[in-house]
Design an enzyme around this catalytic site. Structure first.
Site, PDB file in Angstrom:
ATOM      1  N   LYS A  71      15.083  22.021  39.056  1.00  0.00           N
ATOM      2  CA  LYS A  71      15.453  22.746  40.273  1.00  0.00           C
ATOM      3  C   LYS A  71      15.005  24.206  40.222  1.00  0.00           C
ATOM      4  O   LYS A  71      14.392  24.705  41.172  1.00  0.00           O
ATOM      5  CB  LYS A  71      16.966  22.642  40.475  1.00  0.00           C
ATOM      6  CG  LYS A  71      17.521  23.443  41.627  1.00  0.00           C
ATOM      7  CD  LYS A  71      18.938  23.029  41.940  1.00  0.00           C
ATOM      8  CE  LYS A  71      19.814  22.929  40.723  1.00  0.00           C
ATOM      9  NZ  LYS A  71      19.920  24.202  39.964  1.00  0.00           N
ATOM     10  N   THR A  73      12.766  25.496  38.206  1.00  0.00           N
ATOM     11  CA  THR A  73      11.303  25.468  38.121  1.00  0.00           C
ATOM     12  C   THR A  73      10.693  25.331  39.514  1.00  0.00           C
ATOM     13  O   THR A  73       9.739  26.031  39.862  1.00  0.00           O
ATOM     14  CB  THR A  73      10.851  24.295  37.228  1.00  0.00           C
ATOM     15  OG1 THR A  73      11.430  24.454  35.930  1.00  0.00           O
ATOM     16  CG2 THR A  73       9.342  24.242  37.110  1.00  0.00           C
ATOM     17  N   ARG A  94      20.317  32.809  40.077  1.00  0.00           N
ATOM     18  CA  ARG A  94      21.470  33.200  39.258  1.00  0.00           C
ATOM     19  C   ARG A  94      21.004  33.659  37.879  1.00  0.00           C
ATOM     20  O   ARG A  94      19.937  33.290  37.417  1.00  0.00           O
ATOM     21  CB  ARG A  94      22.418  32.016  39.077  1.00  0.00           C
ATOM     22  CG  ARG A  94      23.095  31.548  40.351  1.00  0.00           C
ATOM     23  CD  ARG A  94      23.909  30.289  40.099  1.00  0.00           C
ATOM     24  NE  ARG A  94      23.066  29.194  39.655  1.00  0.00           N
ATOM     25  CZ  ARG A  94      23.496  28.131  39.000  1.00  0.00           C
ATOM     26  NH1 ARG A  94      24.764  28.018  38.683  1.00  0.00           N
ATOM     27  NH2 ARG A  94      22.670  27.176  38.647  1.00  0.00           N
ATOM     28  N   LYS A 105      22.029  22.597  27.388  1.00  0.00           N
ATOM     29  CA  LYS A 105      21.143  22.697  28.548  1.00  0.00           C
ATOM     30  C   LYS A 105      19.903  23.547  28.286  1.00  0.00           C
ATOM     31  O   LYS A 105      18.830  23.309  28.831  1.00  0.00           O
ATOM     32  CB  LYS A 105      21.933  23.251  29.736  1.00  0.00           C
ATOM     33  CG  LYS A 105      21.181  23.296  31.054  1.00  0.00           C
ATOM     34  CD  LYS A 105      22.132  23.693  32.178  1.00  0.00           C
ATOM     35  CE  LYS A 105      21.390  23.857  33.490  1.00  0.00           C
ATOM     36  NZ  LYS A 105      20.555  25.065  33.525  1.00  0.00           N
ATOM     37  N   ALA A 273      28.207  25.777  38.880  1.00  0.00           N
ATOM     38  CA  ALA A 273      28.551  25.009  40.075  1.00  0.00           C
ATOM     39  C   ALA A 273      29.552  23.895  39.782  1.00  0.00           C
ATOM     40  O   ALA A 273      30.187  23.389  40.700  1.00  0.00           O
ATOM     41  CB  ALA A 273      27.294  24.415  40.698  1.00  0.00           C
ATOM     42  N   PHE A 301      23.289  22.695  39.791  1.00  0.00           N
ATOM     43  CA  PHE A 301      23.454  21.253  39.607  1.00  0.00           C
ATOM     44  C   PHE A 301      23.054  20.469  40.852  1.00  0.00           C
ATOM     45  O   PHE A 301      22.158  20.883  41.582  1.00  0.00           O
ATOM     46  CB  PHE A 301      24.880  20.930  39.150  1.00  0.00           C
ATOM     47  CG  PHE A 301      25.210  21.466  37.780  1.00  0.00           C
ATOM     48  CD1 PHE A 301      24.382  21.211  36.698  1.00  0.00           C
ATOM     49  CD2 PHE A 301      26.323  22.255  37.567  1.00  0.00           C
ATOM     50  CE1 PHE A 301      24.663  21.708  35.435  1.00  0.00           C
ATOM     51  CE2 PHE A 301      26.615  22.757  36.303  1.00  0.00           C
ATOM     52  CZ  PHE A 301      25.791  22.477  35.246  1.00  0.00           C
ATOM     53  N   PHE A 381       5.604  14.180  37.059  1.00  0.00           N
ATOM     54  CA  PHE A 381       5.365  13.941  35.630  1.00  0.00           C
ATOM     55  C   PHE A 381       4.104  13.085  35.494  1.00  0.00           C
ATOM     56  O   PHE A 381       3.794  12.278  36.376  1.00  0.00           O
ATOM     57  CB  PHE A 381       6.556  13.215  34.986  1.00  0.00           C
ATOM     58  CG  PHE A 381       7.742  14.094  34.696  1.00  0.00           C
ATOM     59  CD1 PHE A 381       8.032  14.498  33.400  1.00  0.00           C
ATOM     60  CD2 PHE A 381       8.572  14.524  35.717  1.00  0.00           C
ATOM     61  CE1 PHE A 381       9.124  15.305  33.129  1.00  0.00           C
ATOM     62  CE2 PHE A 381       9.666  15.328  35.472  1.00  0.00           C
ATOM     63  CZ  PHE A 381       9.941  15.721  34.165  1.00  0.00           C
ATOM     64  N   TRP A 409       5.334  22.970  37.459  1.00  0.00           N
ATOM     65  CA  TRP A 409       5.533  23.109  36.011  1.00  0.00           C
ATOM     66  C   TRP A 409       4.183  23.223  35.309  1.00  0.00           C
ATOM     67  O   TRP A 409       4.002  24.049  34.420  1.00  0.00           O
ATOM     68  CB  TRP A 409       6.316  21.907  35.479  1.00  0.00           C
ATOM     69  CG  TRP A 409       6.624  21.984  34.011  1.00  0.00           C
ATOM     70  CD1 TRP A 409       7.656  22.630  33.414  1.00  0.00           C
ATOM     71  CD2 TRP A 409       5.866  21.377  32.945  1.00  0.00           C
ATOM     72  NE1 TRP A 409       7.599  22.472  32.045  1.00  0.00           N
ATOM     73  CE2 TRP A 409       6.508  21.710  31.738  1.00  0.00           C
ATOM     74  CE3 TRP A 409       4.713  20.586  32.905  1.00  0.00           C
ATOM     75  CZ2 TRP A 409       6.030  21.279  30.497  1.00  0.00           C
ATOM     76  CZ3 TRP A 409       4.247  20.158  31.682  1.00  0.00           C
ATOM     77  CH2 TRP A 409       4.892  20.500  30.495  1.00  0.00           C
TER      78      TRP A 409
END
Length: 556
Positions: A71, A73, A94, A105, A273, A301, A381, A409
């Protein structure tokens, strides 16, 4: 491909004054923290306040899985893509917490070639905002206990103290502690608790405050305890407000940094969140809207948590109206929701994809309930097959959503051009008719039930006796008009993290309720969610180091 930190450390950053110049911010309005970080002055924020707002784009995601969604990224890459298209754009994010950084994480600066930098600074101490919030929180706790020690003029019932200490680290042994042991001079012996800094009400207050006057007003309203006859005791009652505000004076100012492609990024505040309201500061978002034509922000999230709270708490409180939503998913995550083991996600499996895509379906339905146009993007991916991506695209189009592949990415802004164009098309062709999920005058129980049924898909809500009692007290105090902030696992639409996909036939169990009177919302704690997380058996901290030249390694 190189690791995120290797890519970030090889980046050729420009001086922050050059980044600011893209938004016509004079150097005099920057409070520099070295070459690559700055706070925006109060004078700048006041000066631009009467400008027309740009377009507000929210980036959210399906429920997180071990397969990864991307998210942040995507948020960063989308902002870079807008820059490549010649658009005046700002990313509003954030600040990361040290808890997940050293836990499971990892960091929160984006990934690959879609990152904000300096990455190490952002993930560690940054500009000291979290330290200031922690200090203000614990000053209030110290003044509270000192008041009791010095005669307890307010008649505080030590059994009804609700203010908790905090620290920005996952440390499970601090969840439930005993303080005041020792002699009479060491205070009253009582049970106490810690929360992680991002769950502190002061974090929420900082992120919802418009300015210093509003900050002090909100800080003063914090309920820290109740008296023996049941009356609330506030930070104002303890004469703590001014000193707390002094600690937060600089933390209230948004931070400006840059992406790998030098796109401006305003990074400020960081409530989780799953246990808080999950959005960056109102001040940062509103300032960004005055400085740019397009503002890309994110909510933590999955959309069941971050997006719902962005809409029902942040937008409601701040008068914001988002123009579009980007919903991030991956083929891998959808197959994981369809029952495929993490080790097998690289193999084409259309049956599992069709089974797991119900999670994406529910999030699309939820977002459309708020009246905001939705663009779905698949974070690409190399193992994704054409058949899989074609199926997801068709699925989204059948539900009235634009669709785009994202390769940010791997390719940075270039990999987000398709997504950026779809967002621009959506902004041009579809009007947002944003509305919150429920009205202010609905009862607190009905608000909780509405979120549980409409967003999570629950059959209903059950409450502990303590939660029921607290809801009545909050209502009796005249705070039933507040929105609700649901503390729930991020891994499932339900309050049971093992239920993947689109669960049904379940109830949401509310075990605890408390009011954040300064922030202006009521928190409902569900399932087994903890406001002070713990570390895993092999936390990320084991792999983080710094060499003799001061270069940090292993930070994601």
């Amino acid at each position: 491909m190189k690791s995120d930190i290797e890519i970030a450390q090889e980046a050729q950053m420009v001086h922050i004054r050059e980044v600011a110049a893209k938004l016509d911010i004079p150097e005099d309005d920057l409070e520099l923290y070295g070459k690559y970080k700055a706070k925006l002055s109060d004078e700048l924020i006041r000066r631009v306040s009467d400008r027309k707002d740009g377009k507000l784009i929210l980036v959210t995601a399906i429920n997180p899985t071990p397969a990864g969604e991307g998210k942040t990224t995507t948020s960063v890459g989308l902002g870079e893509a807008f820059g490549r298209l010649g658009k005046r754009a700002v990313i509003a994010l954030r600040e990361p917490s040290l808890g997940p950084c050293f836990g499971i994480k990892g960091g929160a600066a984006g990934g690959g070639y879609a990152q904000v930098v300096p990455m190490e600074d952002l993930n560690l101490h940054f500009t000291g905002d979290f330290h200031a919030i922690t200090s203000a929180n614990n000053l209030l706790a110290a003044l509270l206990d000192n008041h009791i020690q010095q005669g307890n003029e307010l008649g505080i019932d030590p059994r009804q103290i609700v203010w908790k200490r905090c620290m920005d680290m996952n440390d499970r042994v601090l969840r439930n502690i005993v303080v005041g042991l020792g002699s009479k001079m060491d205070g009253m012996v009582r049970e106490d608790h810690f929360v992680i800094t991002v769950a502190s009400e002061i974090m929420a207050i900082l992120c919802l405050a418009d300015d210093m006057h509003d900050l002090k007003r909100r800080l003063g309203r914090i309920i820290v305890a109740y008296t023996f006859d049941g009356k609330p005791v506030t930070a104002d009652d303890l004469k703590a407000t001014g000193a707390m505000a002094a600690l937060l004076k600089d933390a209230l100012k948004p931070n400006l940094i840059q992406t790998l492609e030098h796109t401006p990024a305003i990074v400020h505040g960081g409530p989780f969140a799953n246990i808080a309201h999950g959005c960056n500061s109102v001040r940062a978002t509103k300032t960004a809207l005055k400085l740019a034509d397009y503002v890309i922000t994110e909510a933590g999230f999955g959309a069941d948590l971050g997006a719902e709270k962005f809409f029902d708490i942040k937008c409601r409180k701040a008068g914001l109206a988002p123009d579009a939503v980007v919903l991030v998913a991956t083929v891998r995550a959808l197959k994981y929701n369809g029952g495929v083991a993490k080790a097998d996600l690289g193999t084409e499996n259309l049956d599992a994809l069709k089974k797991g895509i119900v999670n994406l379906e529910k999030h699309i339905e939820n977002l459309q309930k708020f009246g905001v146009p939705v663009v779905v993007t698949l974070n690409s991916f190399v193992t994704d097959t054409k058949a899989e991506t074609d199926y997801v695209e068709q699925f989204c189009r059948e539900r009235g959503c634009e669709f785009a592949l994202s390769e940010v990415w791997e390719k940075g802004g270039e990999g987000g051009i398709e997504l950026a164009n779809k967002v621009l098309l959506t902004l041009e062709q579809k009007e947002s008719h944003f509305k919150p999920l429920y009205p202010d005058d609905m009862s607190l129980e009905d608000k909780i039930a509405t979120v549980a049924r409409e967003i999570y898909g629950a059959d209903g809500v059950t409450y502990s006796a303590a939660a029921k009692k607290e809801l009545k007290r909050i209502t009796d105090m005249g705070m039933s008009s507040f929105p609700v902030c649901m503390a729930k696992t991020q891994y499932s639409l339900s309050d049971d993290q093992t239920k993947l996909g689109r669960p049904n036939g379940f109830t949401i169990n509310v075990r605890e309720v408390y009011v954040s009177a300064g922030a202006g919302f009521v928190v409902a704690v569900t399932g087994s969610i903890m406001t002070m997380p713990g570390l895993s058996k092999n936390p990320a901290a084991y792999g983080i180091d710094v060499n003799d030249d001061g270069v940090i390694t292993g930070l994601f």
